[in-house]
Design a protein around this motif. Structure first.
Motif, PDB file in Angstrom:
ATOM      1  N   PHE A  50       2.032  -1.872  -1.338  1.00 53.09           N
ATOM      2  CA  PHE A  50       2.718  -2.760  -2.182  1.00 53.09           C
ATOM      3  C   PHE A  50       2.234  -4.122  -1.949  1.00 53.09           C
ATOM      4  CE2 PHE A  50       5.407  -2.104   1.659  1.00 53.09           C
ATOM      5  CZ  PHE A  50       5.522  -3.517   1.755  1.00 53.09           C
ATOM      6  N   ALA A  51       2.541  -4.962  -3.169  1.00 54.21           N
ATOM      7  CA  ALA A  51       2.219  -6.336  -2.859  1.00 54.21           C
ATOM      8  C   ALA A  51       3.303  -7.252  -2.994  1.00 54.21           C
ATOM      9  CB  ALA A  51       1.162  -6.535  -4.052  1.00 54.21           C
ATOM     10  N   ILE A  52       3.326  -8.324  -2.421  1.00 53.43           N
ATOM     11  CA  ILE A  52       4.469  -9.474  -2.513  1.00 53.43           C
ATOM     12  C   ILE A  52       3.503 -10.670  -2.735  1.00 53.43           C
ATOM     13  CG2 ILE A  52       5.999 -10.701  -1.156  1.00 53.43           C
ATOM     14  CD1 ILE A  52       6.697  -8.171   0.716  1.00 53.43           C
ATOM     15  N   GLU A  53       4.271 -11.412  -3.719  1.00 55.07           N
ATOM     16  CA  GLU A  53       3.447 -12.505  -4.007  1.00 55.07           C
ATOM     17  C   GLU A  53       4.125 -13.814  -3.278  1.00 55.07           C
ATOM     18  OE1 GLU A  53       3.174 -15.833  -7.838  1.00 55.07           O
ATOM     19  OE2 GLU A  53       3.603 -13.808  -8.409  1.00 55.07           O
ATOM     20  N   VAL A  54       3.202 -14.781  -2.778  1.00 53.62           N
ATOM     21  CA  VAL A  54       3.816 -15.787  -1.939  1.00 53.62           C
ATOM     22  C   VAL A  54       3.353 -16.988  -2.484  1.00 53.62           C
ATOM     23  CG1 VAL A  54       4.296 -14.377   0.140  1.00 53.62           C
ATOM     24  CG2 VAL A  54       2.098 -15.523  -0.080  1.00 53.62           C
ATOM     25  N   ASP A  55       4.107 -18.150  -1.900  1.00 52.02           N
ATOM     26  CA  ASP A  55       3.543 -19.273  -2.462  1.00 52.02           C
ATOM     27  C   ASP A  55       2.184 -20.082  -1.682  1.00 52.02           C
ATOM     28  OD1 ASP A  55       4.648 -20.498  -0.204  1.00 52.02           O
ATOM     29  OD2 ASP A  55       6.071 -21.763  -1.285  1.00 52.02           O
ATOM     30  N   VAL A 101      -1.386  -6.643   5.467  1.00 48.52           N
ATOM     31  CA  VAL A 101      -0.643  -6.866   6.616  1.00 48.52           C
ATOM     32  C   VAL A 101      -0.283  -5.250   6.894  1.00 48.52           C
ATOM     33  CG1 VAL A 101       1.659  -7.418   7.279  1.00 48.52           C
ATOM     34  CG2 VAL A 101       0.392  -8.944   5.970  1.00 48.52           C
ATOM     35  N   ARG A 102       0.080  -4.698   7.909  1.00 45.22           N
ATOM     36  CA  ARG A 102       0.297  -3.592   8.426  1.00 45.22           C
ATOM     37  C   ARG A 102       1.865  -3.587   9.326  1.00 45.22           C
ATOM     38  NH1 ARG A 102      -3.633  -2.320  11.237  1.00 45.22           N
ATOM     39  NH2 ARG A 102      -4.566  -0.676  10.001  1.00 45.22           N
ATOM     40  N   ASP A 103       2.795  -2.785   8.753  1.00 44.27           N
ATOM     41  CA  ASP A 103       4.065  -2.760   9.047  1.00 44.27           C
ATOM     42  C   ASP A 103       4.070  -2.054  10.508  1.00 44.27           C
ATOM     43  OD1 ASP A 103       4.434   0.014   8.548  1.00 44.27           O
ATOM     44  OD2 ASP A 103       5.967  -0.404   7.061  1.00 44.27           O
ATOM     45  N   PRO A 104       5.538  -1.957  11.006  1.00 50.22           N
ATOM     46  CA  PRO A 104       5.486  -1.086  12.454  1.00 50.22           C
ATOM     47  C   PRO A 104       5.215   0.259  12.337  1.00 50.22           C
ATOM     48  CG  PRO A 104       7.386  -2.770  12.201  1.00 50.22           C
ATOM     49  CD  PRO A 104       6.611  -2.509  10.896  1.00 50.22           C
ATOM     50  N   SER A 105       5.244   0.994  11.155  1.00 48.43           N
ATOM     51  CA  SER A 105       4.836   2.368  10.921  1.00 48.43           C
ATOM     52  C   SER A 105       3.427   2.664  10.610  1.00 48.43           C
ATOM     53  CB  SER A 105       5.826   2.910   9.932  1.00 48.43           C
ATOM     54  OG  SER A 105       7.226   3.103  10.514  1.00 48.43           O
ATOM     55  N   GLY A 106       2.627   1.685  10.327  1.00 51.86           N
ATOM     56  CA  GLY A 106       1.587   1.721   9.901  1.00 51.86           C
ATOM     57  C   GLY A 106       1.125   1.466   8.391  1.00 51.86           C
ATOM     58  N   HIS A 107       2.109   1.295   7.473  1.00 53.56           N
ATOM     59  CA  HIS A 107       1.801   1.138   6.191  1.00 53.56           C
ATOM     60  C   HIS A 107       1.142  -0.283   5.876  1.00 53.56           C
ATOM     61  CE1 HIS A 107       5.708   3.609   6.543  1.00 53.56           C
ATOM     62  NE2 HIS A 107       4.764   4.375   6.000  1.00 53.56           N
ATOM     63  N   LEU A 108       0.161  -0.175   5.081  1.00 54.34           N
ATOM     64  CA  LEU A 108      -0.383  -1.436   4.496  1.00 54.34           C
ATOM     65  C   LEU A 108       0.223  -2.064   3.204  1.00 54.34           C
ATOM     66  CD1 LEU A 108      -4.262  -0.563   5.029  1.00 54.34           C
ATOM     67  CD2 LEU A 108      -2.700  -1.851   6.574  1.00 54.34           C
ATOM     68  N   PHE A 109       0.428  -3.368   3.301  1.00 58.80           N
ATOM     69  CA  PHE A 109       0.821  -4.120   1.931  1.00 58.80           C
ATOM     70  C   PHE A 109       0.030  -5.532   2.029  1.00 58.80           C
ATOM     71  CE2 PHE A 109       3.790  -5.287   5.317  1.00 58.80           C
ATOM     72  CZ  PHE A 109       3.965  -6.601   5.026  1.00 58.80           C
ATOM     73  N   GLU A 110      -0.059  -5.891   0.747  1.00 56.18           N
ATOM     74  CA  GLU A 110      -0.597  -7.204   0.532  1.00 56.18           C
ATOM     75  C   GLU A 110       0.321  -8.415   0.600  1.00 56.18           C
ATOM     76  OE1 GLU A 110      -2.853  -6.990  -3.042  1.00 56.18           O
ATOM     77  OE2 GLU A 110      -3.291  -4.709  -2.667  1.00 56.18           O
ATOM     78  N   LEU A 111       0.055  -9.534   0.988  1.00 59.55           N
ATOM     79  CA  LEU A 111       0.837 -10.849   0.543  1.00 59.55           C
ATOM     80  C   LEU A 111      -0.483 -11.568  -0.299  1.00 59.55           C
ATOM     81  CD1 LEU A 111       2.500 -12.002   3.791  1.00 59.55           C
ATOM     82  CD2 LEU A 111       3.398 -10.777   2.126  1.00 59.55           C
ATOM     83  N   PHE A 112      -0.295 -12.269  -1.427  1.00 62.70           N
ATOM     84  CA  PHE A 112      -1.279 -12.825  -2.140  1.00 62.70           C
ATOM     85  C   PHE A 112      -0.467 -13.894  -2.989  1.00 62.70           C
ATOM     86  CE2 PHE A 112       0.887 -10.329  -5.458  1.00 62.70           C
ATOM     87  CZ  PHE A 112       0.744 -10.906  -6.451  1.00 62.70           C
ATOM     88  N   THR A 113      -1.529 -15.006  -3.127  1.00 63.44           N
ATOM     89  CA  THR A 113      -1.093 -16.116  -3.753  1.00 63.44           C
ATOM     90  C   THR A 113      -2.313 -16.181  -4.966  1.00 63.44           C
ATOM     91  OG1 THR A 113      -0.371 -17.328  -1.907  1.00 63.44           O
ATOM     92  CG2 THR A 113      -1.057 -18.629  -3.765  1.00 63.44           C
TER      93      THR A 113
END
Length: 338
Positions: free
Chosen positions: A251-256, A298-310
């Motif tokens: 999953f992906a989260i947009e950040v500033d 980024v990897r979460d504590p269970s090993g799932h990958l996700f994106e932070l992006f600007t």
């Protein structure tokens, strides 16, 4: 364990942006989701050949074509990015059961059970469980990826509701990470004290779990559902490491400011086996209408990958719901880039 004392990126988050779903046939998958769900194609794009470090692809340069689907709720909703990798081609298969340990399903909430049942029947969708419990319908897309339809009290219109991340890490560690470090709203906990009848997907007609739901502040349409399964299942497949593996990849989260997010997460995860992957943000280039973006995996504590992006540009702000971006109408992507 990560604690809130290490800092949070909550004030940097703009929104949960999208869920990346790797498929083997883009056109076929678009047709499926448009038949069974409120998701509709709003645009397509291509990612030209480039490095997608630090994702694991087994090659130095790669490319893909993609379709962006939205649920027609308007504004800037969480989208589904259906991705067909061209080089390297898609690999592997979707998780076989909802008991596996990756990002196992998409969840869509809906208001009318009879209408939903009829729609699924007309589309030829086969339910995964012999009995349906609490009007919770689960089926699979053409690649075998689980899609659940949840009848929620008070739901007015059908919409994308959540994606499910199986927790293998301790629950308190997961909650701290998503609530205190990412700064998402921890808005609901759901648990059952013993196995109960369920129609959550293939693998069991029972459910025995503790689920924690996280969402962005201000937009309550979509959640990350981190669920701990307590049913015995010795063959649980772990999160997929290959970025082109069939299934829900990230999953992906947009950040500033993704650079500042890196600094906070690097400090918060020092000495731990989760947190930023790689040496820092990288630049990925997508074709129109998206353009380039700076990305931190980024990897979460269970090993799932996700994106932070600007993003370097945000093309959808002037677009009416359910329509394509002006100047970029949806077009069928091709495997050869034509």
């Amino acid at each position: 364990m990560i604690s809130s004392a290490a800092g949070s990126i909550g004030d940097r988050i703009r929104r949960i942006s999208h869920v990346v779903v790797n498929v083997s046939d883009l056109d076929r998958s678009v047709q499926f989701y448009e038949k069974v769900s409120p998701l509709r194609l709003v645009t397509t794009f291509e990612a030209p050949e480039q490095s997608f470090e630090p994702l694991r692809l087994g090659c130095d340069r790669a490319r893909f074509v993609a379709a962006v689907l939205e649920d027609q709720t308007g504004g800037d909703p969480v989208a589904v990015h259906l991705v067909q990798w061209v080089n390297p081609p898609p690999t592997g298969a979707a998780y076989r059961t909802f008991l596996d340990s990756g990002i196992t399903k998409l969840g869509i909430c809906y208001p009318d059970p009879e209408r939903k049942r009829a729609q699924l029947r007309e589309a030829g969708a086969v339910l995964t469980n012999e009995k349906t419990v609490r009007n919770y319908f689960t089926t699979t897309d053409p690649d075998g990826i689980f899609v659940s339809f949840i009848n929620l009290p008070g739901t007015v219109s059908e919409r994308l509701f959540h994606t499910c991340l199986a927790m293998t890490a301790p629950v308190d560690q997961t909650v701290r990470f998503y609530r205190d470090v990412l700064g998402l709203e921890h808005w609901m906990r759901v648990a059952v004290p013993e196995p109960v009848p369920a129609s959550l997907g293939a693998g069991s007609d029972l459910g025995f779990y503790e689920s924690h739901f996280f969402r962005g502040w201000g937009d309550h349409r979509f959640s990350l559902d981190c669920s701990k399964n307590f049913l015995p299942y010795a063959q649980a497949a772990p999160p997929r490491e290959a970025a082109h593996h069939i299934g829900i990849a990230r999953f992906a989260i947009e950040v500033d400011d993704v650079g500042r997010c890196f600094d906070v997460l690097r400090a918060a995860s020092a000495g731990l086996d989760h947190g930023p992957v790689g040496a820092g943000p990288v630049r990925w280039v997508y074709g129109p209408p998206f353009g380039p973006r700076r990305v931190l995996v980024v990897r979460d504590p269970s090993g799932h990958l996700f994106e932070l992006f600007t993003p370097e540009q945000r093309p959808f702000l002037d677009r009416a719901p359910g329509t394509a971006q002006a100047g970029h109408p949806p077009a069928a992507p091709s495997a050869d880039g034509g």
